[in-house]
Design an enzyme around this catalytic site. Structure first.
Site, PDB file in Angstrom:
ATOM      1  N   ASP A   1      -9.234  -9.144  24.026  1.00 55.00           N
ATOM      2  CA  ASP A   1      -7.988  -9.296  24.774  1.00 55.00           C
ATOM      3  C   ASP A   1      -7.024  -8.224  24.262  1.00 55.00           C
ATOM      4  O   ASP A   1      -7.232  -7.665  23.177  1.00 55.00           O
ATOM      5  CB  ASP A   1      -7.410 -10.691  24.541  1.00 55.00           C
ATOM      6  CG  ASP A   1      -6.023 -10.849  25.119  1.00 55.00           C
ATOM      7  OD1 ASP A   1      -5.829 -10.543  26.302  1.00 55.00           O
ATOM      8  OD2 ASP A   1      -5.119 -11.253  24.361  1.00 55.00           O
TER       9      ASP A   1
ATOM     10  N   ASP B   1      -6.269 -14.363  21.597  1.00 56.63           N
ATOM     11  CA  ASP B   1      -5.250 -15.104  20.852  1.00 56.63           C
ATOM     12  C   ASP B   1      -4.438 -16.032  21.725  1.00 56.63           C
ATOM     13  O   ASP B   1      -3.716 -16.878  21.222  1.00 56.63           O
ATOM     14  CB  ASP B   1      -4.289 -14.130  20.163  1.00 56.63           C
ATOM     15  CG  ASP B   1      -3.321 -13.506  21.155  1.00 56.63           C
ATOM     16  OD1 ASP B   1      -3.794 -12.996  22.191  1.00 56.63           O
ATOM     17  OD2 ASP B   1      -2.108 -13.539  20.900  1.00 56.63           O
TER      18      ASP B   1
ATOM     19  N   ASP C   1      -6.717 -17.026  27.105  1.00 57.28           N
ATOM     20  CA  ASP C   1      -8.035 -16.593  26.629  1.00 57.28           C
ATOM     21  C   ASP C   1      -8.982 -17.762  26.390  1.00 57.28           C
ATOM     22  O   ASP C   1     -10.186 -17.545  26.201  1.00 57.28           O
ATOM     23  CB  ASP C   1      -7.893 -15.814  25.318  1.00 57.28           C
ATOM     24  CG  ASP C   1      -7.035 -14.570  25.466  1.00 57.28           C
ATOM     25  OD1 ASP C   1      -7.168 -13.904  26.509  1.00 57.28           O
ATOM     26  OD2 ASP C   1      -6.230 -14.284  24.564  1.00 57.28           O
TER      27      ASP C   1
END
Length: 734
Positions: A428, A628, A632
């Site tokens: 990410d 995080d 996600d």
């Protein structure tokens, strides 16, 4: 979805009726139990697919036509388990299960230690031999049938259904040692093995306690998601504001959302303008400007102005509820992973029973039945899975302990199995590869002016703004020691910037549209540079003072200092690296270029992230996802291996298989290396444990190994497994 590479098209089946059912499963004690329930459900009429998750105690069934739930329940009951329709978004009380095993450990640990001291050390010599033997027998019996009852009960239950698992091995081995010792005690013989049975029960009870604690984390992601949404809402009805529970809202209701409040439901803005922080959903670094006609999502945060929102979705139909379901489905999809020891138990246990029976029969025919009994008991004792039971938990305990020292949380043995096969690492962006905090990257004055003056005017204006871009500009001025004047007549123009009077002259900071509205023309080098910086994904604030453009300030979410080094380290290990983000393509590409990532997939929603991870897996890749944010979570559990950054949300951390307790990407490399080393140690332990049994059983069957020597050999095998596991303490990050 935007991407810097051409994605492979995904073939889809025509629309068809699909029925999905969720059940709670009771009675599972290990991964092989989940596998048996899954096999039975998959064989039932009308069932297309069944997935059973041992960690959550949940079964998910997919059917192309209505199925009889009573028939499914009966089929599962016939193999010794219970199946109940899942009534809502609640999870089994894993904390209670852990407490039960903890109480059994408190009973087994001290008593088993006392039995060992009395039987194996000079401490026992304070008692005469016969009283000591009876004391040992009583204590060992309490451990065997008190603390060890779950193992015996499960083994008996499975035996009724002609099945075996790890509990069968434990029950056979400990009952053999205990039963033979009782016979010896009643005969007045001095040779007994109570301590072996007691210590085995104590060790395995410890392992079950650790396992129950680990399973409790499996549902924490869903629990965190369920608590994420707003609990109360301000309902506007007939001009009157009412404070109501969110559960009371229905589609079509109008709610007022004030600055700093969570948007309670999905809906459409019908009045007002504001910036809404949607990072929990999209990963976008900046709050998104919202006005009349724009959609807002429940659980996002209203950053500035007041909004009137007409509800379009409530309850299970909201975006947050869909994310919860995605997390549950993806977790259930990992049910096929079983403990390595259980995979061979189905063959090992029957083989041991047959060998023990043949040993007794053969010796009874060719020699003395007593010799046959001794040899058979030696076979059962040497086959007792003490080393086998310690092989996995000791390596996990040492490996995870070393991981904790290094800031890496490894959650299960299944995680270790996955790490060794990973081929692609997906990152990410916001808060993972980047710091997640806006920072000033460029300050440029026009016409040979002073950069400090540009920053001073911008900071003076933004001092009254709560927007993250404004806060970044003010912070930059403070860090550089820039003298900032006072602003009067301050006004925030939603979605465009801020205006006011600085040092007695009109000033403005914001987008091109704001400059045009104020009669300020931005041309020449500044206009060209602004376009270039925006193409790199940066947010550009034009600054005007006294009716003319004096320069610009660029703000961006900057990469972590260690990101490039970590990406390079992963590549050296032969892993492909992908950047997957909800942010715009220009910003994502700019960050990827800085850290050395070539493949970028941008502008993806949570379901798109999960789908992209699934597409990689369908293409043959074994995927690790590093993230995080709440957005996600579905992708983390969809991936073969989910890795959460310690600075992230609780949802992401609990959804992942690995969590980095420190806010440092080096932990990704450390986590992969340590997990591989720990898994290799488990395999070594299991090979030794099974090899030891395989080689020693024939020796015992030939009468060349007495039960006493078998007990000592079993202890030596356990020590070797523990010592091998302890080598993980010396692991050092590369």
């Amino acid at each position: 979805m935007a991407t810097s590479t051409t994605p492979t098209p995904i073939a889809r089946r025509p629309t068809e009726l699909v029925i999905e059912l969720d059940f709670d499963v009771e009675g599972m004690t290990c991964g092989s139990c989940a596998a048996r329930v899954q096999r039975i459900l998959s064989r039932q009429d009308g069932v297309d697919q069944a997935e059973v998750n041992y960690a959550t105690g949940r079964a998910h069934v997919v059917a192309a036509a209505p199925v009889d739930t009573a028939q499914l329940s009966q089929a599962v009951e016939r193999i010794g388990y219970e199946l109940h329709v899942h009534a809502g978004q609640s999870l089994p009380d894993r904390a209670a299960e852990a407490r039960v095993w903890q109480r059994r450990l408190v009973l087994a640990g001290p008593l088993a230690a006392l039995v060992a001291l009395l039987a194996m050390t000079p401490l026992g010599e304070v008692l005469d031999h016969t009283p000591r033997s009876w004391v040992i027998a009583v204590l060992a019996t309490v451990v065997q049938f008190g603390a060890g009852w779950p193992f015996l009960h499960e083994a008996a239950r499975l035996a009724r259904h002609r099945a075996v698992n790890m509990d069968t091995l434990v029950a056979i081995g400990t009952l053999s040692a205990w039963g033979f010792s009782v016979v010896q005690l009643l005969r007045g013989a001095h040779e007994h093995y109570f301590e072996s049975a007691a210590l085995i029960i104590a060790f395995l009870t410890l392992g079950r306690w650790f396992e129950a604690r680990a399973k409790g984390r499996a549902g924490a992601a869903i629990e965190a998601l369920l608590h994420l949404g707003a609990k109360r809402a301000t309902l506007v009805r007939d001009g009157v504001e009412l404070d109501v529970d969110v559960a009371e809202l229905v589609a079509g209701d109008v709610v007022r959302v004030r600055p700093g409040e969570k948007v309670p439901v999905d809906g459409i803005v019908i009045a007002g303008a504001s910036a809404v922080d949607e990072s929990m959903l999209t990963g976008e670094s900046f709050p998104v400007d919202k006005g009349v006609g724009d959609r807002v999502v429940g659980a996002t945060v209203n950053a500035s102005g007041t909004l009137l929102v007409e509800t379009t979705a409530v309850g299970v139909h909201t975006a947050l509820a869909r994310i919860v379901r995605m997390v549950e489905r993806a977790q259930a999809g990992k049910a096929d992973l079983e403990r390595l020891a259980d995979r061979v138990a189905g063959v090992f246990v029957p083989a041991v029973l047959v060998i023990a029976g043949l040993t007794f029969a053969t010796w009874s025919i060719v020699a003395d039945p007593v010799d046959g009994l001794v040899a058979a008991v030696a076979v059962l004792i040497i086959a007792c899975p003490c080393a086998l039971g310690l092989a996995t938990p000791t390596a996990i305990m040492v490996g995870t302990g070393r991981g904790a020292d290094l800031g890496v949380l490894i959650k299960s043995v299944e995680t270790l199995e996955q790490v060794r096969t990973i081929s692609t690492v997906v990152f990410d962006k916001t808060g993972t590869l980047t710091t997640g905090r806006m920072a000033v990257t460029d300050v440029v004055a026009s016409g040979g002016g002073d950069d400090g003056d540009v920053l001073a005017v911008a900071a003076a204006l933004e001092a009254g703004s709560e927007h993250p871009v404004g806060r970044a500009i003010v912070r930059a001025a403070q860090e550089r020691g820039t003298q900032v004047g006072a602003t009067v007549d301050f006004e925030a123009v939603a979605g465009h910037g801020v205006v006011g009077v600085v040092d007695g002259r009109p000033a403005s900071a914001g987008r091109d549209r704001l400059m045009a509205d104020r009669g300020v023309t931005v041309t020449g080098d500044i206009a060209d540079l602004a376009a270039k910086l925006e193409a790199e994904g940066k947010t550009v604030v034009r600054v005007a003072h006294g009716g003319r453009a004096i320069g610009l300030v660029a703000v961006a979410d900057t990469p972590r200092p260690e990101a490039g080094e970590v990406v390079a380290a992963l590549r050296r290990r032969g892993l492909a690296v992908v950047l997957l983000t909800g942010d715009n393509l220009a910003t994502a590409t700019g960050v990827a270029r800085q850290v050395g990532i070539e493949r970028v997939v941008a502008e993806v929603l949570p379901q798109d992230k999960q789908a992209e991870v699934r597409r990689l897996r369908d293409g043959g890749e074994r995927v690790a996802m590093v993230g995080d944010g709440i957005n996600d979570a579905p992708a983390l559990v969809e991936a073969d291996l989910g890795i959460a950054i310690g600075s992230g949300t609780d949802v992401a951390i609990e959804s992942a298989d690995l969590a980095l307790l420190r806010d440092d990407l080096h932990g990704v490399v450390t986590a992969l290396d340590l997990s591989r080393r720990t898994y290799r140690t488990i395999v070594q332990n299991l090979v030794w444990a099974f090899g030891y049994n395989t080689l020693a059983i024939p020796v015992a069957a030939l009468g060349l190994l007495s039960p006493a020597v078998a007990g000592a050999a079993m202890a030596a095998s356990s020590v070797s497994v523990v010592m091998n596991s302890l080598r993980l303490r010396r692991f050092q990050p590369a």
